[in-house]
Design a protein around this motif. Structure first.
Motif, PDB file in Angstrom:
ATOM      1  N   VAL A  30       1.133  -1.127   0.088  1.00  9.99           N
ATOM      2  CA  VAL A  30      -0.016  -0.199  -0.071  1.00  9.99           C
ATOM      3  C   VAL A  30       0.682   1.118   0.339  1.00  9.99           C
ATOM      4  O   VAL A  30       1.772   1.417   0.787  1.00  9.99           O
ATOM      5  CB  VAL A  30      -1.061  -0.345   1.490  1.00  9.99           C
ATOM      6  CG1 VAL A  30      -1.706   1.212   0.953  1.00  9.99           C
ATOM      7  CG2 VAL A  30      -1.926  -1.103   1.084  1.00  9.99           C
ATOM      8  N   THR A  31       0.922   2.230  -0.725  1.00 12.02           N
ATOM      9  CA  THR A  31       2.028   3.054  -1.125  1.00 12.02           C
ATOM     10  C   THR A  31       1.160   4.322  -0.636  1.00 12.02           C
ATOM     11  O   THR A  31      -0.154   4.729  -0.887  1.00 12.02           O
ATOM     12  CB  THR A  31       2.338   3.420  -2.492  1.00 12.02           C
ATOM     13  OG1 THR A  31       1.332   3.280  -3.307  1.00 12.02           O
ATOM     14  CG2 THR A  31       2.678   1.671  -3.392  1.00 12.02           C
ATOM     15  N   HIS A  32       1.842   5.515  -0.509  1.00 14.38           N
ATOM     16  CA  HIS A  32       1.934   6.987   0.044  1.00 14.38           C
ATOM     17  C   HIS A  32       2.609   7.733  -0.436  1.00 14.38           C
ATOM     18  O   HIS A  32       3.678   7.561  -0.094  1.00 14.38           O
ATOM     19  CB  HIS A  32       2.007   6.517   1.814  1.00 14.38           C
ATOM     20  CG  HIS A  32       0.710   5.983   2.282  1.00 14.38           C
ATOM     21  ND1 HIS A  32      -0.621   5.653   3.169  1.00 14.38           N
ATOM     22  CD2 HIS A  32       1.397   4.108   2.945  1.00 14.38           C
ATOM     23  CE1 HIS A  32      -0.858   4.334   3.631  1.00 14.38           C
ATOM     24  NE2 HIS A  32       0.067   3.843   3.742  1.00 14.38           N
ATOM     25  N   ASP A  33       2.418   7.996  -1.137  1.00 10.31           N
ATOM     26  CA  ASP A  33       2.916   9.796  -1.577  1.00 10.31           C
ATOM     27  C   ASP A  33       3.272  10.428  -0.472  1.00 10.31           C
ATOM     28  O   ASP A  33       2.071  11.236  -0.432  1.00 10.31           O
ATOM     29  CB  ASP A  33       2.359  10.091  -3.353  1.00 10.31           C
ATOM     30  CG  ASP A  33       3.288  11.075  -3.843  1.00 10.31           C
ATOM     31  OD1 ASP A  33       4.072  11.399  -3.185  1.00 10.31           O
ATOM     32  OD2 ASP A  33       3.335  11.229  -4.670  1.00 10.31           O
ATOM     33  N   LEU A  34       4.812  10.340   0.679  1.00 13.31           N
ATOM     34  CA  LEU A  34       5.353  11.225   0.952  1.00 13.31           C
ATOM     35  C   LEU A  34       4.991  12.677   0.449  1.00 13.31           C
ATOM     36  O   LEU A  34       5.197  13.573   1.297  1.00 13.31           O
ATOM     37  CB  LEU A  34       6.215  11.281   1.546  1.00 13.31           C
ATOM     38  CG  LEU A  34       6.521   9.431   2.003  1.00 13.31           C
ATOM     39  CD1 LEU A  34       7.878   9.231   3.118  1.00 13.31           C
ATOM     40  CD2 LEU A  34       5.499   9.262   3.171  1.00 13.31           C
ATOM     41  N   ARG A  35       5.263  13.408  -0.780  1.00 14.21           N
ATOM     42  CA  ARG A  35       5.082  14.460  -1.679  1.00 14.21           C
ATOM     43  C   ARG A  35       4.009  15.247  -1.334  1.00 14.21           C
ATOM     44  O   ARG A  35       3.978  16.576  -1.100  1.00 14.21           O
ATOM     45  CB  ARG A  35       5.797  15.209  -2.478  1.00 14.21           C
ATOM     46  CG  ARG A  35       6.919  14.083  -3.455  1.00 14.21           C
ATOM     47  CD  ARG A  35       7.843  13.772  -4.041  1.00 14.21           C
ATOM     48  NE  ARG A  35       6.769  12.520  -5.018  1.00 14.21           N
ATOM     49  CZ  ARG A  35       6.633  12.041  -6.117  1.00 14.21           C
ATOM     50  NH1 ARG A  35       7.786  12.636  -6.858  1.00 14.21           N
ATOM     51  NH2 ARG A  35       6.560  10.692  -6.709  1.00 14.21           N
ATOM     52  N   GLN A  36       2.845  14.144  -1.447  1.00 14.41           N
ATOM     53  CA  GLN A  36       1.483  14.123  -1.037  1.00 14.41           C
ATOM     54  C   GLN A  36       0.753  14.646  -0.208  1.00 14.41           C
ATOM     55  O   GLN A  36      -0.375  14.739   0.384  1.00 14.41           O
ATOM     56  CB  GLN A  36      -0.052  14.331  -2.406  1.00 14.41           C
ATOM     57  CG  GLN A  36       1.152  13.454  -3.660  1.00 14.41           C
ATOM     58  CD  GLN A  36       1.207  15.144  -4.421  1.00 14.41           C
ATOM     59  OE1 GLN A  36       0.730  16.177  -4.124  1.00 14.41           O
ATOM     60  NE2 GLN A  36       2.468  15.928  -4.526  1.00 14.41           N
ATOM     61  N   ASN A  37       1.827  14.335   1.450  1.00 14.92           N
ATOM     62  CA  ASN A  37       1.526  13.831   2.798  1.00 14.92           C
ATOM     63  C   ASN A  37       0.019  13.500   2.300  1.00 14.92           C
ATOM     64  O   ASN A  37      -0.936  13.096   3.527  1.00 14.92           O
ATOM     65  CB  ASN A  37       0.588  15.149   3.480  1.00 14.92           C
ATOM     66  CG  ASN A  37       2.225  16.740   3.531  1.00 14.92           C
ATOM     67  OD1 ASN A  37       2.640  15.929   3.599  1.00 14.92           O
ATOM     68  ND2 ASN A  37       1.465  17.889   2.728  1.00 14.92           N
ATOM     69  N   ALA A  38      -0.025  11.908   1.870  1.00 14.14           N
ATOM     70  CA  ALA A  38      -0.694  11.005   1.469  1.00 14.14           C
ATOM     71  C   ALA A  38      -0.721  10.406   3.399  1.00 14.14           C
ATOM     72  O   ALA A  38      -1.624   9.207   3.750  1.00 14.14           O
ATOM     73  CB  ALA A  38      -0.519  10.002   0.712  1.00 14.14           C
ATOM     74  N   HIS A  39       0.455  10.177   3.541  1.00 13.47           N
ATOM     75  CA  HIS A  39       0.718   9.562   5.020  1.00 13.47           C
ATOM     76  C   HIS A  39      -0.042  10.060   6.619  1.00 13.47           C
ATOM     77  O   HIS A  39       0.373  10.045   7.478  1.00 13.47           O
ATOM     78  CB  HIS A  39       2.736   9.598   5.188  1.00 13.47           C
ATOM     79  CG  HIS A  39       3.699  10.739   5.294  1.00 13.47           C
ATOM     80  ND1 HIS A  39       3.621  11.576   4.737  1.00 13.47           N
ATOM     81  CD2 HIS A  39       4.146  11.033   6.378  1.00 13.47           C
ATOM     82  CE1 HIS A  39       3.749  12.608   4.965  1.00 13.47           C
ATOM     83  NE2 HIS A  39       4.489  12.540   5.652  1.00 13.47           N
ATOM     84  N   LEU A  40       0.228  11.552   5.688  1.00 24.74           N
ATOM     85  CA  LEU A  40      -0.703  11.829   6.691  1.00 24.74           C
ATOM     86  C   LEU A  40      -2.084  12.169   7.272  1.00 24.74           C
ATOM     87  O   LEU A  40      -2.915  12.386   8.072  1.00 24.74           O
ATOM     88  CB  LEU A  40      -0.443  13.612   7.479  1.00 24.74           C
ATOM     89  CG  LEU A  40       1.157  14.203   7.375  1.00 24.74           C
ATOM     90  CD1 LEU A  40       1.021  15.596   6.823  1.00 24.74           C
ATOM     91  CD2 LEU A  40       1.809  13.655   8.490  1.00 24.74           C
TER      92      LEU A  40
END
Length: 215
Positions: A30-40
């Motif tokens: 499951v991927t989370h684009d850190l540049r788009q702050n998906a991890h937040l």
């Protein structure tokens, strides 16, 4: 099925992918684009209160922090072993891992660089200079250890946890323009791993969320 919460260019997630691949374990991503702050996003924050990648869902628990995940993999899937057989040798491998995980990587990860940019006004050239300096300092020490203990890999003639840490850090170093010529032992390990199927599968460019062209 193991599920890895990841981002293609995350060094910490890259470490876990290498170890999973070396162990021959199948896993979903499951991927989370850190540049788009998906991890937040709230859903991921509920899964991992620190809202960082990686996180590994084992079905029984959600594990965070790549060193802990790699130790769990070694304990639960001991073959092939990624730690040597003697206590002293294991301690040396762990010291190599910690040199990268504690003294190099935290100083050039995305959230630190963002802080330097937004709070201290560092431009791109200063950010690269900052990252290169800390990477070079760590690599200088690591070069001595690998030259002493390596026989094709960081320690001995088979991959260990130290290689799971080194290869992602070299990938990051190349992005920041670090001159790798002063580190022949590290470069030799990197070249060896470039030909190893497990490391190839784990490489960022082969991940489902990788950019087509890395800017």
């Amino acid at each position: 099925m193991l599920t890895l919460h990841s981002y293609w260019r995350s060094s910490a997630a890259y470490r876990v992918r290498i170890a999973l691949s070396l162990k021959g374990l199948e896993f979903a991503q499951v991927t989370h684009d850190l540049r788009q702050n998906a991890h937040l996003e709230p859903g991921y924050r509920a899964l991992n209160p620190q809202h960082l990648v990686p996180a590994l869902d084992t079905g029984d628990a959600v594990l965070t922090q790549s060193p802990a995940i790699l130790e769990w993999l070694e304990e639960t899937h001991p073959e092939p072993a990624l730690l040597p057989s003697t206590p002293s040798s294991r301690a040396i491998v762990r010291s190599m891992c910690d040199l990268i995980a504690c003294d190099i990587h935290p100083l050039n990860n995305l959230r630190v660089l963002r802080e330097l940019k937004t709070e201290f006004g560092a431009d791109a050239s200063r950010l690269d200079l900052w990252a290169r300096g800390w990477i070079a300092e760590g690599f200088t020490a690591l070069e001595v250890l690998v030259e002493k203990h390596g026989q094709g890999f960081c320690f001995g003639d088979t991959p260990t946890l130290a290689d799971c840490f080194l290869i992602p850090q070299i990938f990051s170093a190349q992005r920041f323009g670090v001159d790798l010529r002063p580190y022949p032992a590290l470069r030799a390990v990197n070249e060896r791993c470039d030909e190893h199927p497990a490391f190839v599968r784990a490489h960022p460019i082969h991940q489902p969320d990788a950019d087509q062209v890395d800017s």
